[in-house]
Design a protein around this motif. Structure first.
Motif, PDB file in Angstrom:
ATOM      1  N   GLU A 136       0.858  -1.173   0.000  1.00  0.00           N
ATOM      2  CA  GLU A 136       0.000   0.000   0.000  1.00  0.00           C
ATOM      3  C   GLU A 136       0.895   1.225   0.000  1.00  0.00           C
ATOM      4  OE1 GLU A 136      -3.251   0.515   0.023  1.00  0.00           O
ATOM      5  OE2 GLU A 136      -3.876  -1.585   0.109  1.00  0.00           O
ATOM      6  N   ASN A 151       3.398  -6.856   1.431  1.00  0.00           N
ATOM      7  CA  ASN A 151       3.357  -6.598   2.864  1.00  0.00           C
ATOM      8  C   ASN A 151       1.972  -6.952   3.400  1.00  0.00           C
ATOM      9  OD1 ASN A 151       1.682  -4.412   2.455  1.00  0.00           O
ATOM     10  ND2 ASN A 151       3.243  -2.882   2.880  1.00  0.00           N
ATOM     11  N   ASP A 204      -6.434  -9.732   6.641  1.00  0.00           N
ATOM     12  CA  ASP A 204      -4.987  -9.841   6.465  1.00  0.00           C
ATOM     13  C   ASP A 204      -4.635 -11.285   6.138  1.00  0.00           C
ATOM     14  OD1 ASP A 204      -4.676  -7.200   7.122  1.00  0.00           O
ATOM     15  OD2 ASP A 204      -3.934  -7.565   9.166  1.00  0.00           O
ATOM     16  N   GLY A 224       0.106   4.086   1.619  1.00  0.00           N
ATOM     17  CA  GLY A 224       0.063   4.720   2.933  1.00  0.00           C
ATOM     18  C   GLY A 224      -0.128   6.219   2.859  1.00  0.00           C
ATOM     19  N   ASP A 260       8.462  -5.152  10.031  1.00  0.00           N
ATOM     20  CA  ASP A 260       7.353  -5.342   9.096  1.00  0.00           C
ATOM     21  C   ASP A 260       7.114  -6.821   8.832  1.00  0.00           C
ATOM     22  OD1 ASP A 260       6.716  -2.510   8.146  1.00  0.00           O
ATOM     23  OD2 ASP A 260       8.904  -2.608   8.001  1.00  0.00           O
ATOM     24  N   GLU A 265      -0.387  -5.428   4.830  1.00  0.00           N
ATOM     25  CA  GLU A 265      -1.535  -4.578   4.497  1.00  0.00           C
ATOM     26  C   GLU A 265      -2.044  -4.894   3.092  1.00  0.00           C
ATOM     27  OE1 GLU A 265       1.427  -3.055   5.770  1.00  0.00           O
ATOM     28  OE2 GLU A 265       0.453  -3.412   7.697  1.00  0.00           O
ATOM     29  N   ARG A 266      -1.110  -5.252   2.226  1.00  0.00           N
ATOM     30  CA  ARG A 266      -1.451  -5.374   0.819  1.00  0.00           C
ATOM     31  C   ARG A 266      -1.749  -6.817   0.391  1.00  0.00           C
ATOM     32  NH1 ARG A 266      -2.834  -2.109  -3.562  1.00  0.00           N
ATOM     33  NH2 ARG A 266      -2.702  -3.468  -5.354  1.00  0.00           N
ATOM     34  N   ASN A 292      -9.033  -6.209   6.872  1.00  0.00           N
ATOM     35  CA  ASN A 292      -8.042  -5.427   6.138  1.00  0.00           C
ATOM     36  C   ASN A 292      -8.754  -4.289   5.420  1.00  0.00           C
ATOM     37  OD1 ASN A 292      -6.557  -4.714   3.630  1.00  0.00           O
ATOM     38  ND2 ASN A 292      -5.029  -6.096   4.493  1.00  0.00           N
ATOM     39  N   GLU A 293      -8.511  -3.073   5.876  1.00  0.00           N
ATOM     40  CA  GLU A 293      -9.291  -1.931   5.376  1.00  0.00           C
ATOM     41  C   GLU A 293      -9.070  -1.672   3.896  1.00  0.00           C
ATOM     42  OE1 GLU A 293      -9.188   1.518   7.879  1.00  0.00           O
ATOM     43  OE2 GLU A 293      -9.786   0.381   9.648  1.00  0.00           O
ATOM     44  N   GLY A 294      -7.833  -1.906   3.425  1.00  0.00           N
ATOM     45  CA  GLY A 294      -7.565  -1.698   2.000  1.00  0.00           C
ATOM     46  C   GLY A 294      -8.418  -2.641   1.157  1.00  0.00           C
TER      47      GLY A 294
END
Lengths: 576, 576
Positions: free
Chosen positions: A201, A235, A395, A203, A222, A237-238, A311-313
C-alpha cells in the motif's frame, strides 16, 4: 589506515540496552555511538560502510539516468500546509519557529522532500519538452520518532536517498518507476544484502501503486507475506490470498439459534471466556463509514472470523470506496440498536453487508445480537443470515494459498530498506506544478518518488550477516576489505612487512586497516572477528622465521600459511 | 550527461535581488535556487561543483592522517549549556523542543560540533597511548543568520568540513595544527582558488591562536591587512602595524590650552562640525574596564586619534588583561566627572592611561574636557598631559608599515573560506574529556579545530573567476570539464559524433555535458559561456562537410577548427 590514526572503540561487553544483533554489533565493533535517543554518530568504520553504500546508490541512480541535487533540510512550513502533510505527519514533522530580526521564521526539517522539489519543478519546468526527468539526492532526513528503537534502524535523523520522477503522463511515470525498480534490485545485489521486492500500500504519502524493498530479518518491524515457489511477496496490508468463495453449506444438525446474555462482554476474548468457545468459532462484525462526507457516504458491515484481522484496503477495494473509516459510536447505535461490541450479521439492515471467505465456513458461529449485553449462538450463514458472495477481506496469514497459484504462503519479518511509489498528481495538484503540453494545454506533472534508507542498508547487512563472534561484512560495503595484523609491533621486519602489504593492497584498490596497537594477539583476533572485515593477514615473528604469513577470510575456520610474497595476490584473489 | 536528463534552468535576466557576482551567476547558470531566505537548493550543476570540492577536501584530510566520521545535526541542548555556548551563540544557535511521548526533547542543530565530539572523546579515549588523533566530518551545519545575504556565502544551512584534533600537550596540538594548515593550502591550490592565510583572533569560539583562510574578493565581508612584499597577512582585528613609538615633540608656537563650551556635542563628528576641525586633529579617549569581577579589575583610558578605531585585542595585550569591556556610564562619570562623550587625557586620574603611537603626534589636539558639555583645544602631549611610552592600539590601515619590515600594507576584502584554531582545553575542561598520562595523572585533552566552508569554495571560485558572459570554472571543481554542443540535433551524423565524443571523454575520466536541446546556436553558446565549463566542442553539419569540429577553452576568444578524430585528444590536452 592505521588503527592508531582512527577511532575504533570496540567493546568487550554486550551493551545492555541494545535489543537487536545489528545494534549490539554496531556498538561493540565501534561503528556507532548514541548522542541521544534516536540520534547516532557514525564513527570512522561505520561511516565508511555508509559512504560505500551511498556511493553504490549514487552510481546506480546515475546509471538509471537520474541527476543528483541537494535541498536544504529546512523549508517554509507553508509548503507543508499547502500539501496537507503538516497535519498528516503530525508530531513526526519536526518544525519550529525562530527569531530573525523582528519576525519569526517557521520551518520544517524535511522528513522527505516532495513539497520542496514539487515547488522547484513548478518554477523550473514549463514544457512537455523538458520531461521526463528524474532527480535524486542523498541527504539527511529528520523525523520525530515517538519510540526510536532497534539502534540505527529507526532514528530521528538518517541518511536517505530520495528520488523523484516527473513526467507528462502515466506512461512516462511507469517507465521511470520501472527504471528505479530495476536500479533498486541492482543496488541491493551490489551491496550484498538479501532482499524481497514487496507489493505495498502507499500509505499516508499518497498515490496508488508501490513496492517496498525488504531485507528478510527476524527482528524486522514489518511482516511480509511470501511464497517462494511463485515469488509473490506483499506486505501484510497489501497481501492478497488465493482463497476463493466457498460454497455456503448449512449443517443439518445445528439447533436453532439462541440468544445469551453477555453483560459487559464486548470483545472476542471476553465472549470466548464467557461462553467457553474458541475465537475461530466466533464471527466479528465491524462497522465502517465509506466515502464519508460525500454523496456516496454509506455504512458498511464486514463479517470476519473472530481470530482474523479485517483489512481496510481490501474492504475499500471490494466496495469501490475512496475512503473508509471505522463508524462512530452514534452510527453503530443507530444501525445495530446497541452500543459498540454487540454487532452481528443477523437481521442487520440499512447497511452494505460483506463477509470474508472464511467467515461463512464457521457453522455454527457465535455472533453479536445487535442488542446491548447479548450474543447469539448456533448461528448459521445461509439460514440465519445471508450474503450473495464472499470476498478476501482479511490480512493474509501463514498457510494461506498464494494468489499466484504457488504453494502455501509464509509470513516473514522484514526491514524496509527501500520504497518506490507512483504518486500521480497528488503534489503537483496541491502545489501547482504544471507543464504545457504539445496541444498547448496545461496539465499537472505526473510524479513518482523513490526512497532508500542508506543507514538501513548497513544495519540490515549486519542484521542478516553475523555470527557469535561478530559481523561478517559483504565485500562491497565493508569499511575496509582487508585487516592486517602484525603480532609484534616492535619487530621491525614484522611492521615493515605489514606496512608493505598495506601499501601494495591500497595501491591495488583494496583498502586496509592495519592494527598497530600494542595488544595481545588474542585481543587483536577477537577485535578482527568482531569488526568482521572480509579478509585478514596475520604477520608474526615466528611465522616469518618459517617463511610464512597467515591469510584467511572472515568466514574461514582456519588460516592458510603462505609465503609473504604471495599474500597480496592471495587476498586479491579471495576478494575477487 | 545529456542536458535533457538533468535540470539546468539558466536565466537570461539578471535576478533583481542578487547583490554579488557569485550570487547572480549561480542563479543565472542554474546552479542554485532559493528555498527561503538563507537556504538554497543546489541544482545538479551546482551540486557537482560542491561534491568535487568536498572530495578534494576529503582526500587531503585523509592524506593528513585524519579519519572521517559523521555526527547527527541534533544534540541535546544540555551539552551546549555545559560549554557555555548556548548563551555565547544566542539566537544563532537554532534550537527547539519537540514532544516525544509525554516528555519534551530539547535539541540544538549543530553550528559546529565541538561539544558532541568532545563528549565522544570523553567516552572513547582513556590513555595517552590513543593520542594524538584528528577526526573530521563533511556535514550540514545550521546557524540562524540574522541577515542572510550574498547568496550562498552566508546562509542558515551550509556544508562544512569540520575537523578536531586531540592531543596530550601543546606539542601534539602544534603538530596537528601545522598538518591541517598545510592540508588547507593544498586544498585551496587544488581547487584552483586564490587564497591568503591570515593571522586571526580566535573570537567567541575560544582559544588563542588561529589563522583564517581568505579568498581575496571585492565583495568579501572581511578586511585583510596584507603586505605582498613580506607575505604578512592578518585580519583587521588581529593585524599589527610596523609603527614604532614616536618622539613626543611639543611645538613652540602652540598657545596655552583653552576650554570651549560644546553643549550636547559628544561625538567626533559633532566636535569637528562645531569647532571647524578635522577628525585627525582630534583625540578620543575611551574608557574600559579590564579583568572585570577579578582582583585585578581596573579602569583603563585609551587615547587614539579621532579618525582611528581602537583595537580591543591590542589594548588587552598591551596591559596583559584577560578580559576587556567598555566602561559603564557610572564608571565614566566617576573617573571623568562628566557624562559619556567628554573624556580627555588632561588631568585624568585613577586610571591606567595608554596612548596609541599616532595620538601623541597630533600637536595640538582637540580633546574632551572631563567636564559636561566642554572640550579643550590647543592641547599638547608632553605639556598638558603625558605618557611614558606609546603602543600600537588601533586597527591597522592601508599605508601602515608592515610589522615584518615589508612595504606599506594594503587593506583588501576577503571571503573567509577556512579557519584553523588552537582551542587548548576550553572544551575538554568544560565537558571533562581527560586522558591518563604516562605518569598515571589525569589531564584535559588539548584540542584544535579546523573548518572549511565547502559552499564558499564554490561561490568564492565564481566570485573571483568570471567575466561579463558568465562563470570561468577552475578545472578541478567545474561541474563538468567539457561542454559538447551539437548544433543540429536532428542530424544523425552530428548527434552520433557528439555522443561518441561524450563517451570517449567520459571513458578517459573527462566528464561532459552534452547540450541536446532543440535550441538556436546563439542560445547554446550563450548558455555555455554562462555555465563556463573549461572546454567546449562544437559540432555542426556545415563543419562536418569541411571535415572539422570546433574546440575551445572557456577563456579562448576563438575556437580551433580540427578534424573530428583529433578532438578528444585535444580536449584532454587543454585540460592537462
Amino acid at each position: 589506515m592505521r588503527w592508531s590514526q582512527t577511532l575504533v572503540p570496540t567493546l568487550k561487553e554486550v551493551p545492555a540496552d541494545a535489543e537487536v544483533p545489528s545494534h549490539r554489533l554496531m556498538l561493540r565493533a565501534g561503528l556507532v555511538r548514541q548522542v541521544m535517543a534516536g540520534a547516532y554518530t557514525y564513527l570512522p568504520l561505520g561511516w565508511r560502510a555508509v559512504r560505500k553504500a551511498a556511493e553504490i546508490v549514487r552510481e546506480e541512480m546515475e546509471a538509471a539516468g537520474a541527476a543528483e541535487l541537494h535541498f536544504p533540510a529546512m523549508s517554509p512550513i507553508e509548503l507543508w500546509e499547502r500539501s496537507g502533510r503538516r497535519e498528516a505527519f503530525g508530531n513526526v514533522l519536526l518544525n519550529f519557529a525562530f527569531p530573525r530580526g523582528d519576525r519569526k521564521v517557521h520551518v520544517a526539517l524535511g522528513p522527505t522532500h516532495e513539497e520542496p522539489i514539487t515547488d522547484l519543478i513548478k518554477q523550473s519546468i514549463a514544457s512537455y519538452k523538458q520531461l521526463p526527468l528524474t532527480l535524486f539526492q542523498i541527504q539527511t532526513k529528520f523525523r520525530n520518532e515517538e519510540r526510536p528503537r532497534f539502534g540505527v534502524l529507526r532514528t530521528s535523523e538518517f541518511l536517505m536517498k530520495d528520488a523523484y520522477s516527473f513526467g507528462t503522463d502515466i506512461e512516462q511515470l511507469n517507465a521511470s518507476y520501472d527504471a528505479m525498480y530495476a536500479a533498486y534490485c541492482r543496488i541491493f545485489e551490489r551491496c550484498g544484502i538479501p532482499y524481497l521486492a514487496v507489493e505495498a500500500e502507499s500509505g499516508p504519502i499518497g498515490g496508488d501503486a508501490s513496492h517496498e524493498f525488504m531485507i528478510p530479518a527476524e527482528n524486522g518491524e514489518d511482516s511480509v507475506v511470501h511464497c517462494e515457489a511463485s515469488g509473490y511477496a506483499a506486505n501484510l496490508e497489501r497481501a492478497e490470498t488465493g482463497r476463493t468463495a466457498p460454497q455456503i453449506v448449512v449443517p443439518d444438525d445445528v439447533p436453532p439459534m439462541d440468544a445469551v446474555a453477555t453483560p459487559g462482554v464486548s470483545t472476542i476474548e471476553a465472549v470466548c471466556a464467557a461462553l467457553g468457545v474458541q475465537p475461530e468459532q466466533t464471527l466479528k462484525t465491524l462497522l465502517y463509514t465509506a466515502d464519508a462526507g460525500t454523496d456516496e457516504e454509506r455504512t458498511v458491515a464486514v463479517v470476519v472470523r473472530g481470530d482474523h484481522d479485517a483489512n481496510e484496503g481490501k474492504i475499500r477495494r471490494a466496495i469501490g470506496a475512496a475512503t473508509l473509516s471505522m463508524a462512530d459510536e452514534a452510527t453503530v447505535r443507530r444501525v445495530t440498536g446497541a452500543p459498540v461490541g454487540f454487532a452481528g450479521p443477523v437481521g442487520l439492515e440499512g447497511v452494505t453487508l460483506l463477509a470474508d471467505h472464511d467467515a461463512v465456513t464457521v457453522q455454527p458461529s457465535v455472533v453479536g445480537a445487535n442488542s446491548a449485553d447479548a450474543h447469539r449462538t448456533n448461528v448459521c450463514c445461509g439460514r440465519d443470515w445471508t450474503v450473495e458472495t464472499t470476498h478476501d477481506l482479511r490480512d493474509a496469514r501463514a498457510g494461506d494459498p498464494d494468489p499466484k497459484g504457488g504453494g502455501p504462503m509464509k509470513v516473514v519479518r522484514g526491514i524496509e530498506v527501500g520504497h518506490v511509489f507512483k504518486l500521480g498528481t497528488k503534489y503537483s495538484d496541491a502545489l501547482g506544478a504544471e507543464y504545457l503540453g504539445e496541444d498547448q494545454k496545461r496539465r499537472s506533472v505526473v510524479m513518482g518518488c523513490y526512497g532508500i534508507g542508506i543507514n538501513r542498508i548497513v544495519a540490515g547487512a549486519i542484521e542478516t550477516s553475523h555470527d557469535d563472534r561478530g559481523i561478517i561484512w559483504p565485500k562491497a560495503i565493508a569499511p575496509y576489505q582487508c585487516h592486517i595484523i602484525p603480532l609484534d609491533i616492535k619487530d621491525e621486519e614484522v611492521m615493515s612487512l605489514a606496512q608493505r602489504f598495506h601499501d601494495e593492497l591500497e595501491a591495488a584498490g583494496v583498502d586496509c586497516l592495519l592494527d598497530d596497537r600494542k595488544e595481545r594477539p588474542g585481543v587483536k583476533f577477537a577485535d578482527a572477528d568482531l569488526i568482521g572485515l572480509p579478509t585478514r593477514i596475520t604477520i608474526g615473528k615466528r611465522g616469518l622465521t618459517e617463511g610464512v604469513v597467515e591469510v584467511k577470510r572472515r568466514t574461514d575456520a582456519d588460516p592458510e600459511k603462505i609465503a609473504p610474497d604471495a599474500a597480496v595476490a592471495r587476498v586479491r584473489e579471495l576478494l575477487a
